[in-house]
Enzyme design. Structure first.
Site, PDB file in Angstrom:
ATOM      1  CD  GLU A 182      -3.389  -2.615   7.387  1.00  0.00           C
ATOM      2  OE1 GLU A 182      -2.343  -2.914   6.818  1.00  0.00           O
ATOM      3  OE2 GLU A 182      -3.936  -1.514   7.247  1.00  0.00           O
TER       4      GLU A 182
ATOM      5  CG  ASN B 258      -1.638   1.272   1.467  1.00  0.00           C
ATOM      6  OD1 ASN B 258      -1.778   2.068   0.525  1.00  0.00           O
ATOM      7  ND2 ASN B 258      -2.124   1.494   2.676  1.00  0.00           N
TER       8      ASN B 258
ATOM      9  CE  LYS C 199       0.546   3.556   4.907  1.00  0.00           C
ATOM     10  NZ  LYS C 199       0.255   3.698   6.315  1.00  0.00           N
TER      11      LYS C 199
ATOM     12  CG  HIS D 155      -5.548   1.798   5.228  1.00  0.00           C
ATOM     13  ND1 HIS D 155      -5.107   2.803   6.050  1.00  0.00           N
ATOM     14  CD2 HIS D 155      -4.510   0.944   5.066  1.00  0.00           C
ATOM     15  CE1 HIS D 155      -3.836   2.563   6.366  1.00  0.00           C
ATOM     16  NE2 HIS D 155      -3.453   1.448   5.789  1.00  0.00           N
TER      17      HIS D 155
ATOM     18  N   GLY E  23       2.449   2.306  10.693  1.00  0.00           N
ATOM     19  CA  GLY E  23       3.361   3.436  10.528  1.00  0.00           C
ATOM     20  C   GLY E  23       4.078   3.842  11.800  1.00  0.00           C
TER      21      GLY E  23
ATOM     22  CB  SER F 287       5.341  -1.636  12.003  1.00  0.00           C
ATOM     23  OG  SER F 287       4.892  -0.314  12.223  1.00  0.00           O
TER      24      SER F 287
ATOM     25  CD  GLU G   8      -2.820   5.561   6.731  1.00  0.00           C
ATOM     26  OE1 GLU G   8      -2.815   5.605   5.492  1.00  0.00           O
ATOM     27  OE2 GLU G   8      -1.898   5.052   7.402  1.00  0.00           O
TER      28      GLU G   8
END
Ligand code: PEP
Length: 267
Positions: free
Chosen positions: A168, A9, A11, A96, A174, A214, A98
């Site tokens: 996730e 991904n 992003k 996701h 991140g 991560s 985010e």
């Protein structure tokens, strides 16, 4: 036996030159699919076409990070599923963290996206995961159940043939703090049990559940940790953010997946 999927991904990263260079390096490394691992990249929308050209004829597959569920029309700024199909995407990420927590996408909206993408024949990576405070309050399984229940509402078992779930944990995305292999395995097992009880054992056995948060392979220790993570019986691959932006590191994650598949520890 579930095939491992290693998905990148990207992003909101790369520019056209870096995107095509990264895609080109992966395509060169994987002209053919490794026996046991599928490879996917999800670049930003503007680079789907040049990345598609860069990976053309290779084993690397193309996906998008998001889409809108409505048919093409008056939805300024959105991208339709038909457009993704038109530019060669076979995959789309939905839910996701985010999108959920930064862009504020609701359970209801995510459900519409999942249903519409599956109806179009796209493979969907549906992301779920708890926040740190939810884990600390021992609510991880409740949160996962809720996200599965709401995200997949109205989907028949047949519709889920093209569904991949990605666990996730928000606190791991991140941050450099990866879930331990035990934490990941426990959440994945729970998700598989949810699929078995809500649908059936066969569907639960067939559905791939990726870990994201991560996942790295920047040094020998990280490579070993990623290998051990991918050896967990219910971990069927990885959704990789930061480390998917470096061809060598992403390749090392794919290699860890190949080794894990050879070890045969996945169900
Ligand atoms: C992600 O964006 O899905 C992700 C897991 O990011 P990272 O690997 O950078 O934690």
């Amino acid at each position: 036996m579930r095939r491992l999927l290693i998905a990148g991904n990207w992003k909101m990263n790369t520019l056209r030159e870096t995107a095509t260079a990264l895609a080109g390096a992966l395509a060169e490394a994987y002209p053919q699919e490794p026996d046991s691992v599928e490879i996917l990249v999800c670049p930003p929308f503007p680079y789907l076409l040049p990345v598609r050209d860069a990976i053309d004829g290779s084993a690397v597959q193309l996906g998008a990070q998001n889409a809108y569920h409505e048919a093409p029309g008056a939805y300024t700024g959105e991208v339709a599923l038909d457009m993704l199909l038109d530019v060669g995407c076979r995959w789309v990420i939905v839910g996701h963290s985010e999108r959920r927590h930064v862009l504020g996408e609701s359970d209801e909206l995510l459900n519409k996206k999942v249903q519409a993408a599956l109806a179009k024949g796209l493979n969907v990576i549906y992301c779920v995961g708890e926040k740190l405070e939810q884990r600390e309050a021992d609510q991880t399984e409740q949160v996962l159940d809720h996200q599965m229940e709401t995200g997949l509402a109205g989907c028949s078992g047949d519709a889920l043939a093209k569904l991949v779930v990605a666990y996730e944990p928000v606190w791991a995305i991140g941050t450099g703090v990866r879930a331990t292999k035990e934490q990941a395995e426990s959440a994945h097992k729970h998700l598989r049990e949810w699929l078995a009880s809500r649908y059936n054992a066969e569907l639960a056995e067939q559905t791939r559940i990726l870990y994201g948060g991560s996942v790295k392979a920047g040094d020998d220790q990280q490579k070993q940790e990623t290998y051990e993570l991918l050896c967990q019986p219910n971990v069927d691959g990885a959704l990789v953010g930061g480390a998917s932006l470096k061809a060598e590191e992403f390749k090392a994650i794919i290699e860890a997946g190949e080794r894990a598949a050879q070890a045969g520890t996945n169900a």
